[in-house]
Design a protein around this motif. Structure first.
Motif: not given
Lengths: 114, 114
Positions: A84-105
């Protein structure tokens, strides 16, 4: 262009069951992230993929949680023996590369364990 | 362990007023992100701040970063109702010893009343 998509949008499951949550990142984005957001809280980092490999899985809460990204694009978050503790919203994000790049959710998958 | 603290956590203000949201973090970092979240929705990227002294503005919102003080601010000028949302700041885990996931604050729930 198409953003990050996640399926299903809602998932209700019984305690003890297995679930899979899917994320389709923005085309061409090499970095993919999974987060979990509980009600009234900020997102909590779970795992980060660079290409096909998990570069950091330190946020996964225990060994019931596992994620894959076999071809470096779509990713699946797998949760065994749900609680029951797993209940939550699971969000995925991606960015062009890792590092200091904007993540889009993505819009998230709301998981409810009854 | 990287910690990110926002204050206030809840803010009710009138249209036309100015206010500032504060974000403090516990480790040296020059990568700070601001996101907006509407109820039941995912996160929308507002600002990416990547250096000490960085200042970015978009409409009635302005964000700044002071890496020496480990502080970022989000300033709202002449607030309008459409800015009602929850605002999150996030810091790159790489500066806390992790990989490129983000550590989020708990969010500032902003209500702007006519």
């Amino acid at each position: 262009g198409a953003g990050v998509s996640q399926t299903p949008s809602n998932k209700v499951t019984e305690k003890g069951k297995y679930v899979e949550l899917r994320c389709d990142p923005i085309s061409g984005h090499t970095a993919l992230y999974w987060y979990r957001q509980s009600l009234g809280q900020g997102p909590e980092f779970l795992i980060y993929f660079q290409g096909t490999g998990a570069a950091d899985d330190s946020g996964l809460p225990n060994d019931r949680f596992f994620a894959v990204r076999p071809e470096g694009s779509v990713s699946t978050l797998k949760i065994q023996r749900t609680e029951r503790g797993d209940s939550a919203v699971y969000l995925c994000a991606s960015s062009l590369f890792g590092g200091p790049h904007e993540q889009y959710f993505g819009p998230g998958t709301r998981l409810t364990v009854t | 362990e990287l910690k990110v603290e926002q204050n206030p956590l809840f803010l009710s203000m009138q249209e036309g007023k100015n206010y500032t949201i504060y974000c403090n973090y516990s480790t040296t970092s020059d990568r700070l992100y601001w996101y907006r979240q509407d109820p039941g929705k995912s996160l929308e990227s507002l600002f990416v701040l990547l250096s000490n002294g960085a200042v970015k503005q978009e409409g009635r919102l302005m964000a700044s970063l002071d890496t020496k003080a480990r502080l970022s601010t989000l300033h709202i000028t002449a607030a309008v109702h459409d800015l009602s949302a929850t605002y999150f700041c996030a810091v790159d885990n790489a500066w806390g010893g992790g990989a490129d996931g983000l550590t989020f604050g708990k969010g500032t729930h902003l209500i702007i009343q006519p």
